[in-house]
Design an enzyme around this catalytic site. Structure first.
Site, mmCIF file in Angstrom:
data_model
loop_
_atom_site.group_PDB
_atom_site.id
_atom_site.type_symbol
_atom_site.label_atom_id
_atom_site.label_comp_id
_atom_site.label_asym_id
_atom_site.label_seq_id
_atom_site.Cartn_x
_atom_site.Cartn_y
_atom_site.Cartn_z
ATOM 1 N N GLY A 163 0.815 -1.225 0.000
ATOM 2 C CA GLY A 163 0.000 0.000 0.000
ATOM 3 C C GLY A 163 0.839 1.261 0.000
ATOM 4 O O GLY A 163 0.594 2.166 0.794
ATOM 5 N N GLY A 181 -0.332 8.176 0.626
ATOM 6 C CA GLY A 181 -0.330 8.289 2.077
ATOM 7 C C GLY A 181 0.996 7.994 2.757
ATOM 8 O O GLY A 181 2.081 8.320 2.262
ATOM 9 N N ILE A 182 0.890 7.370 3.928
ATOM 10 C CA ILE A 182 2.055 7.082 4.764
ATOM 11 C C ILE A 182 3.018 6.139 4.036
ATOM 12 O O ILE A 182 4.243 6.313 4.087
ATOM 13 C CB ILE A 182 1.572 6.437 6.089
ATOM 14 C CG1 ILE A 182 0.705 7.432 6.873
ATOM 15 C CG2 ILE A 182 2.745 5.966 6.929
ATOM 16 C CD1 ILE A 182 -0.139 6.805 7.983
ATOM 17 N N GLY A 183 2.443 5.165 3.330
ATOM 18 C CA GLY A 183 3.271 4.179 2.623
ATOM 19 C C GLY A 183 4.118 4.817 1.542
ATOM 20 O O GLY A 183 5.302 4.490 1.390
ATOM 21 N N SER A 207 -2.288 0.786 14.949
ATOM 22 C CA SER A 207 -2.952 2.064 15.210
ATOM 23 C C SER A 207 -3.293 2.181 16.683
ATOM 24 O O SER A 207 -3.578 1.183 17.357
ATOM 25 C CB SER A 207 -4.243 2.148 14.397
ATOM 26 O OG SER A 207 -4.992 3.281 14.802
ATOM 27 N N TYR A 248 -12.418 -1.782 12.537
ATOM 28 C CA TYR A 248 -11.066 -1.284 12.276
ATOM 29 C C TYR A 248 -10.199 -1.468 13.522
ATOM 30 O O TYR A 248 -9.087 -1.997 13.455
ATOM 31 C CB TYR A 248 -11.140 0.190 11.880
ATOM 32 C CG TYR A 248 -9.788 0.843 11.647
ATOM 33 C CD1 TYR A 248 -9.040 0.535 10.507
ATOM 34 C CD2 TYR A 248 -9.265 1.762 12.554
ATOM 35 C CE1 TYR A 248 -7.814 1.135 10.290
ATOM 36 C CE2 TYR A 248 -8.035 2.367 12.335
ATOM 37 C CZ TYR A 248 -7.310 2.051 11.198
ATOM 38 O OH TYR A 248 -6.088 2.634 10.984
#
Ligand SMILES: NC(=O)c1ccc[n+]([C@@H]2O[C@H](COP(=O)([O-])OP(=O)(O)OC[C@H]3O[C@@H](n4cnc5c(N)ncnc54)[C@H](OP(=O)(O)O)[C@@H]3O)[C@@H](O)[C@H]2O)c1
Length: 310
Positions: free
Chosen positions: A19, A23-25, A157, A183
């Site tokens: 991923g 974003g973060i990836g 998370s 989640y």
């Protein structure tokens, strides 16, 4: 205070990150490319992956390799492990970054493999991928480059704080809890998985960690295909603008855990803002619970035809 990481020469080291097209990836992949690593980005959308690779190459001069994966299909996670193994002799850093926070109810909330989506994408498919890649990570541990300790970095998370272990809904769309709980539960599983994995691979000279990237202004909370209710989008948008980190800052803890000596010298820890901290949920300390998750994950995979005997 802004986070920062010490730069290192990562030449010769191989990285696989899921991923990483946004974003973060994406920012994690960019930083590791900048430090000279041989990075592979595993993404589900070929166009977005090409755009990410172009962007990373433009900014770092180091183009990541692209491989395709859709973690909502177990077959695809297994195929990724096969493809990576066919192309590479070693894996120094595996970063399980891809994640979803879905909001669907009803049948839509299950994957074609019959599992709740967050559970499969965030935990089960990464479980399969990691176990299938362990031989390459072990090979890297036996043939270290510049003394680098190979590692598995799981992006969890802080949401795991309210997570519970509930197997009842994982294959039953009639029992799906509220979307945030699904989640949070999957992110609790991330923490449990990293802790157990760390124990299992300790003798092999591999470390495993889980981390919270911070509250980050990525698109995860507002993907149109996940039908986030409009009122929630508005609230989230407001909160994000007021408080969230940008994606570069969001990637700092991932990069720190992926490359630092501090992360090599310990294992099975939970990190936030580049520091080791307490696991957010006491269930991670419950060995029975953690062991049960491990065996159930093996069992789910076995039932779908995926052998994950290490
Ligand atoms: N943002 C935060 O505040 C926050 C906080 C705590 C933890 N995290 C965690 O950080 C990680 C990265 O999230 P992010 O914030 O950067 O979100 P993001 O921008 O939405 O990125 C998520 C990545 O996962 C990929 N992905 C989603 N479903 C996939 C699937 N079925 N197969 C393969 N790839 C898939 C996405 O691909 P597409 O682009 O194709 O959708 C995207 O590349 C996640 O594990 C998330 O749970 C984020």
């Amino acid at each position: 205070m802004p986070l920062s990481v010490e730069k290192k020469d990562l030449s010769g080291l191989t990285v696989l990150i899921t991923g990483a097209n946004v974003g973060i990836g994406l920012e994690t992949a960019r930083m590791l490319c900048e430090m000279g690593a041989q990075v592979t980005i595993a993404c589900r959308n070929a166009q977005k992956a090409q755009a990410a690779a172009d962007d990373i190459e433009k900014t770092t001069g180091n183009r990541p390799e692209i491989v395709s994966v859709d973690l909502s299909k177990l077959e695809s996670a297994a195929a990724l492990a096969n493809e990576y193994t066919a192309k590479h002799q070693r894996l120094d850093i595996l970063i399980n970054n891809a994640g979803v926070a879905t909001t669907e109810k009803g049948q839509d909330g299950l994957t074609q493999d019959g599992f709740e989506i967050d559970f499969q994408v965030n935990h089960l498919a990464h479980f399969l991928l990691t176990i299938r890649l362990l031989p390459l990570i072990k090979h890297a541990a036996q043939n270290k480059i510049n003394g680098f300790t190979p590692r598995v970095v799981v992006i969890g998370s802080e949401g795991a704080r309210v997570g519970k272990v509930d197997y009842a809904y994982l294959q039953d769309s009639d029992k799906l809890p509220f979307f945030f709980n699904r989640y949070a539960n999957s992110k609790l599983m991330n923490a449990m998985f990293a802790k157990k994995l760390a124990e299992k691979v300790k003798e092999d000279g591999i470390v495993a960690h889980v981390l919270h990237p911070g509250f980050v202004a990525s698109d995860i909370y507002s993907k149109p295909e996940y039908k986030t209710p409009k009122f929630l989008q508005a609230i989230i948008g407001f909160v994000i603008k007021a408080t969230a980190r940008n994606n570069v800052q969001g990637a700092m803890t991932s990069v720190h855990v992926a490359i630092s000596d501090e992360a090599a010298n310990t294992t099975g820890k939970y990190w936030d803002s580049c520091k080791i901290t307490q696991f957010p949920n006491k269930l991670v300390a419950d060995d029975d619970c953690v062991n049960e998750l491990w065996s159930k994950s093996e069992q789910y995979l076995k039932e779908k035809g995926f052998d994950v005997t290490e």
